[in-house]
Design an enzyme around this catalytic site. Structure first.
Site, mmCIF file in Angstrom:
data_model
loop_
_atom_site.group_PDB
_atom_site.id
_atom_site.type_symbol
_atom_site.label_atom_id
_atom_site.label_comp_id
_atom_site.label_asym_id
_atom_site.label_seq_id
_atom_site.Cartn_x
_atom_site.Cartn_y
_atom_site.Cartn_z
ATOM 1 N N TYR A 172 51.839 27.366 43.203
ATOM 2 C CA TYR A 172 52.392 27.109 41.874
ATOM 3 C C TYR A 172 53.232 28.303 41.420
ATOM 4 C CZ TYR A 172 52.995 25.635 37.101
ATOM 5 O OH TYR A 172 53.561 25.258 35.907
ATOM 6 N N GLN A 231 49.791 18.884 35.018
ATOM 7 C CA GLN A 231 50.121 17.717 35.838
ATOM 8 C C GLN A 231 50.503 18.120 37.262
ATOM 9 O OE1 GLN A 231 51.641 18.662 33.046
ATOM 10 N NE2 GLN A 231 53.866 18.522 33.149
ATOM 11 N N GLN A 260 55.014 45.513 30.974
ATOM 12 C CA GLN A 260 54.022 44.442 31.058
ATOM 13 C C GLN A 260 53.995 43.607 29.787
ATOM 14 O OE1 GLN A 260 53.886 44.745 34.486
ATOM 15 N NE2 GLN A 260 52.065 43.556 33.985
ATOM 16 N N HIS A 263 56.145 40.381 29.526
ATOM 17 C CA HIS A 263 55.782 39.103 30.135
ATOM 18 C C HIS A 263 55.398 38.049 29.114
ATOM 19 C CE1 HIS A 263 55.700 39.629 34.508
ATOM 20 N NE2 HIS A 263 55.282 40.863 34.311
ATOM 21 N N GLU A 304 44.094 44.537 35.930
ATOM 22 C CA GLU A 304 44.915 43.882 36.952
ATOM 23 C C GLU A 304 45.798 44.926 37.644
ATOM 24 O OE1 GLU A 304 48.275 40.331 37.194
ATOM 25 O OE2 GLU A 304 47.910 41.345 35.300
ATOM 26 N N HIS A 305 46.502 45.709 36.850
ATOM 27 C CA HIS A 305 47.324 46.814 37.355
ATOM 28 C C HIS A 305 46.818 48.115 36.726
ATOM 29 C CE1 HIS A 305 50.026 43.245 36.844
ATOM 30 N NE2 HIS A 305 50.365 43.535 38.093
ATOM 31 N N ASP A 348 55.562 44.603 41.486
ATOM 32 C CA ASP A 348 55.974 43.245 41.154
ATOM 33 C C ASP A 348 57.000 42.702 42.144
ATOM 34 O OD1 ASP A 348 54.352 42.988 38.950
ATOM 35 O OD2 ASP A 348 55.879 43.576 37.502
ATOM 36 N N GLU A 375 8.244 27.174 55.693
ATOM 37 C CA GLU A 375 9.032 26.539 54.635
ATOM 38 C C GLU A 375 8.667 25.060 54.461
ATOM 39 O OE1 GLU A 375 13.207 27.307 55.263
ATOM 40 O OE2 GLU A 375 12.983 29.414 54.663
ATOM 41 N N HIS A 377 12.223 20.615 61.383
ATOM 42 C CA HIS A 377 13.106 21.664 61.897
ATOM 43 C C HIS A 377 12.503 22.270 63.169
ATOM 44 C CE1 HIS A 377 15.037 21.294 58.050
ATOM 45 N NE2 HIS A 377 15.883 22.307 58.289
#
Length: 442
Positions: free
Chosen positions: A129, A193, A266, A269, A335-336, A369, A423, A428
């Site tokens: 995406y 969507q 930053q 953005h 994040e950075h 970036d 168990e 088994h």
């Protein structure tokens, strides 16, 4: 311009730090009730529903979901040669870094005749995406496609919102980046969507089948994030990315003009972007504040920047010393994270929690970036405490192959049977016992 949090003279706990530090974020739960019907409608009705929502939200309806090959080729042919060259350099550097992340098959001999092989298999098909909105992101095409290619993924589709200014197709720079990377399947669909259509597939308007993917990666707004949450489990997702963020750990050796420029970069953005300075120098804090005010007033997106910098997610944090600063940035888990201190490399080596670390005055976040070679799809909102950025590993599945012969199974049969009985799963144990029962024929 920047608010201040003064932690000097205190020794806050981890919990107290997490409450005290500037932090914005978005409440994905708040939009799930809005996004869920969109996802369900696209699941039920495929491309026609996705195009309906695109017409409603993006104010344009492309002739098809899939972008025609000639439109992609034309975008590449008409791209500014300087932008083409810059993208090619970005691709080359990202490819070098991500090629070194490839994982090898490992064979472990557990016992004579018994081995476990761990092999790495690429996901069959991925959906990448690429957002629209405030900016154009051909760099996000690079950051998503390159690690997937280096992992050996064979099938790609890039989804990006249709643009009314470009005939209902995604932005030409995004299409051109796809062409440079050899990606020929691009869908003109965005938002929740797009995520739903990637996850469930369906019929194209001409009746052709839109093949669903196995993994969805890439950043997006809160509606994209909510949709990723809703389809997680049907497909894999990379993360639930929030608004971008930068933290700078600096001492009095740092250049306030550089720090201010990086904080603004930053904030550019998104109005929800976070810009945080952590320092033990009040004089530096004052100087950065002055520089931020001066530089922000002249930047192109001044209104957006000002909103982000004055929001609760941004600010200056004052600490007693570098040790306290390290504790703060580790709890913030940016994040950075930029390190603008003396012995920046040594300080960076002590950081535990960050999506990516930028060392010294000549490694600004904007380098990462575009052209550092690192990946810019990174964990946000403190999730760097436990999560990593996008990499080749994102697109690989580790599979164990167990290969034991009769003698090797016999050596451990008693232990398997004992554990199965402990168990209360006797069948088994029986599955092992039956392999050593001598059969007679009549």
């Amino acid at each position: 311009m920047l608010s201040r949090t003064d932690l000097r003279g205190t020794t806050p706990t981890a919990a107290q730090l997490r409450r005290a530090l500037p932090r914005g974020g978005t409440d994905v739960n708040a939009v799930l009730s809005t996004v869920s019907p969109v996802v369900q409608d696209v699941k039920d009705h495929g491309a026609s529903a996705a195009l309906d929502y695109g017409e409603r939200f993006d104010k344009v309806r492309p002739a098809s979901v899939r972008v025609p090959a000639e439109v992609i080729a034309e975008a590449a042919a008409n791209l500014d040669p300087a932008v083409t060259a810059a993208l090619q350099e970005s691709i080359a550097r990202a490819r070098v870094v991500h090629a070194d992340q490839r994982r090898s098959t490992v064979t472990t001999q557990v016992a004579p005749g018994g081995q476990v092989v761990e092999k790495w298999i690429p996901v069959r098909r991925v959906g990448l995406y690429v957002p629209g909105g405030n900016a154009v992101y051909p760099s996000s095409v690079v950051m998503n496609v390159v690690p997937a290619q280096e992992a050996g993924v064979a099938s790609f589709v890039v989804a990006s919102p249709p643009q009314a200014d470009f005939g209902g197709w995604p932005h030409p720079a995004v299409l051109a980046a796809c062409a440079l990377l050899g990606v020929d399947e691009v869908w003109a669909v965005g938002g929740a969507q797009a995520v739903a259509l990637l996850a469930y597939g369906g019929q194209e308007v001409d009746g052709a089948e839109l093949d669903p993917v196995d993994l969805i990666t890439g950043p997006g707004n809160i509606y994209v994030t909510a949709a990723k949450r809703l389809v997680r489990g049907v497909v894999g997702i990379d993360s639930e990315a929030g608004p971008t963020e930068i933290a700078v750990l600096a001492d009095d050796s740092a250049d306030p003009a550089h720090i201010a420029a990086d904080l603004i970069s930053q904030a550019e953005h998104d109005v929800l972007a976070a810009s945080v300075l952590v320092t033990d120098s009040e004089a530096l804090a004052d100087a950065v504040d002055e520089q931020v005010a001066a530089q922000a007033a002249t930047t192109k997106h001044a209104e957006r920047v000002a909103t982000a910098l004055t929001g609760p997610q941004s600010g200056i944090v004052l600490v007693d010393d570098l040790e306290a600063g390290l504790r703060v940035v580790d709890e913030y888990a940016a994040e950075h994270l930029e390190i603008q201190t003396r012995d920046a490399a040594g300080v960076a080596d002590r950081i535990r929690n960050a999506g990516a670390i930028f060392v010294g005055p000549y490694a600004p976040v904007s380098l990462g970036d575009y052209c550092a070679g690192s990946n810019h799809v990174l964990p946000t909102s403190g999730s760097a405490r436990f999560a990593s950025g996008l990499s080749v590993q994102t697109f690989l599945k580790g599979v164990h192959v167990i290969d034991y012969d009769q003698a090797a199974l016999r050596t451990v049969a008693d232990q398997v049977i004992t554990l199965a009985e402990a168990e209360d799963l006797p069948a088994h144990g029986d599955a092992v016992k039956r392999r050593f029962i001598r059969r007679t024929t009549t």
